[in-house]
Design an enzyme around this catalytic site. Structure first.
Site, PDB file in Angstrom:
ATOM      1  N   TYR A 126      84.175 -37.533  -8.166  1.00 41.52           N
ATOM      2  CA  TYR A 126      83.184 -37.294  -7.801  1.00 41.52           C
ATOM      3  C   TYR A 126      81.449 -37.539  -8.202  1.00 41.52           C
ATOM      4  O   TYR A 126      81.145 -37.672  -7.552  1.00 41.52           O
ATOM      5  CB  TYR A 126      82.680 -36.443  -6.465  1.00 41.52           C
ATOM      6  CG  TYR A 126      84.016 -35.964  -5.248  1.00 41.52           C
ATOM      7  CD1 TYR A 126      84.896 -36.943  -5.505  1.00 41.52           C
ATOM      8  CD2 TYR A 126      84.548 -35.375  -4.049  1.00 41.52           C
ATOM      9  CE1 TYR A 126      86.399 -36.594  -4.372  1.00 41.52           C
ATOM     10  CE2 TYR A 126      85.195 -34.996  -3.110  1.00 41.52           C
ATOM     11  CZ  TYR A 126      86.274 -35.935  -3.587  1.00 41.52           C
ATOM     12  OH  TYR A 126      87.762 -35.964  -3.094  1.00 41.52           O
ATOM     13  N   HIS A 173      94.028 -33.280  -8.395  1.00 42.86           N
ATOM     14  CA  HIS A 173      93.664 -34.568  -7.228  1.00 42.86           C
ATOM     15  C   HIS A 173      94.794 -35.073  -6.812  1.00 42.86           C
ATOM     16  O   HIS A 173      94.975 -35.672  -6.029  1.00 42.86           O
ATOM     17  CB  HIS A 173      92.369 -35.292  -8.880  1.00 42.86           C
ATOM     18  CG  HIS A 173      91.541 -35.369  -7.483  1.00 42.86           C
ATOM     19  ND1 HIS A 173      90.105 -35.854  -7.095  1.00 42.86           N
ATOM     20  CD2 HIS A 173      91.722 -36.030  -5.707  1.00 42.86           C
ATOM     21  CE1 HIS A 173      89.817 -36.220  -5.958  1.00 42.86           C
ATOM     22  NE2 HIS A 173      90.416 -36.115  -5.201  1.00 42.86           N
TER      23      HIS A 173
END
Ligand code: NAD
Length: 277
Positions: free
Chosen positions: A52, A110
């Site tokens: 991010y 992730h």
């Protein structure tokens, strides 16, 4: 009125606030301000990820808040191009440095990213990072019933599996496998990422009857099922609205009506973990 945020106990004995704030697609330049607003609104659980590119902003907001570290629950995630012991250790160090923390509360792989090979060595390294205190709990993300068995095969059970899950995509097989191992589900995209008009479904009818918003009904449905959620919003009024979902109680009939919206895999709105690398 301040909302009391429910907590859940994880299979490693730790507790997690069931309702948090996610920062996917929050602009790095805006992250410090937005996370500061979320903390002011009452959120204590923040979900970020290396990819991010906003861990620094999350860290600055935490530092400026003055909130005691042990009242916060901070998650970050290892990106798909970091695999194996050395890369995993390096990536964890980079994330902690950006966050300005000496440990996170939860570190997640992730995506399974199967094209990048086995996650076994990476997962075993996660257990070492936990023993060393760099992360309190460990888990995986996007490991549905096709990918969870490889991780379970190591004998190291994740505390969390964070997967796409919302009313039209309920991930029943992954949820059942996780439940067998007391792995808690975190639902990402809990509101369908704004890509589904849930206000036009039975959720909108329930919301109207209860005098709350469709987003609050949807979040309350997740909470009632024992899932952890961290909806994202850049807008202060929606941050407050989403947090107040913890005060909404649904009847068994309302829950059953939302359960009936499941479309299986056809309801997915984002990437299939088999393809995401
Ligand atoms: P979400 O379902 O939380 O949807 C966010 C969107 O919903 C917002 O951009 C806004 O348009 C809308 N929204 C938010 N509150 C609303 C309200 N009260 N009323 C009406 N609309 C509202 O989707 P998300 O952000 O993708 O998921 C939440 C968090 O999950 C992310 O921020 C991130 O932390 C995490 N996530 C993880 C993965 C993963 O691969 N592990 C992937 C995506 C997201």
């Amino acid at each position: 009125m301040t909302t009391t945020i429910p907590t859940l106990q994880l299979n490693d004995g730790r507790t997690i606030p069931q309702l948090g704030f996610g920062v996917f697609k929050v602009d790095p330049a805006e992250t410090e301000r937005i996370v500061t607003e979320a903390l002011e609104a009452g959120y204590r659980h923040i979900d970020t990820a290396a990819i991010y590119r906003n861990e620094e902003g999350v860290g600055r907001a935490i530092a400026a808040s003055g909130i005691p570290r042990d009242e916060l629950f901070i998650t970050t995630k290892l990106w798909n191009d970091r695999r194996g012991a050395a890369e995993t250790r390096a990536a964890m160090g980079e994330s902690l440095e950006k966050l300005g923390l000496d440990h996170v509360d939860l570190y997640l792989i992730h995506w399974p990213a199967p094209a990048n090979g086995s996650v076994v060595e990476t997962w075993e390294t996660f257990a070492e990072l936990r023993s060393e205190g760099l992360t309190t709990s460990i888990g995986v993300s996007n490991f549905d019933e096709r990918f969870l068995p490889e991780v379970l095969g190591t004998g190291i059970v994740p505390a969390i599996d964070q997967i796409e899950l919302h009313p039209q995509f309920q991930q029943r097989a992954a949820t059942a496998l996780a439940a067998e191992h007391d792995i808690k589900i975190e639902a990402w995209g809990p509101l369908g990422q704004g890509k589904v008009d849930y206000s036009a479904t039975v959720i909108g009818e329930i919301a109207e009857r209860l005098g709350v918003s469709w987003a609050q009904v949807t979040l309350a449905w997740h909470l009632a099922a024992g899932r952890i959620v961290f909806p994202k919003s850049n807008r202060r009024e929606r941050m407050v609205e989403n947090l107040a979902a913890a005060e909404v109680t649904l009847s068994a009939d309302d829950i059953a009506a939302i359960d009936a919206l499941d479309q299986g895999a056809a309801g997915r709105v984002s990437a299939d973990p088999a393809d995401a690398n």
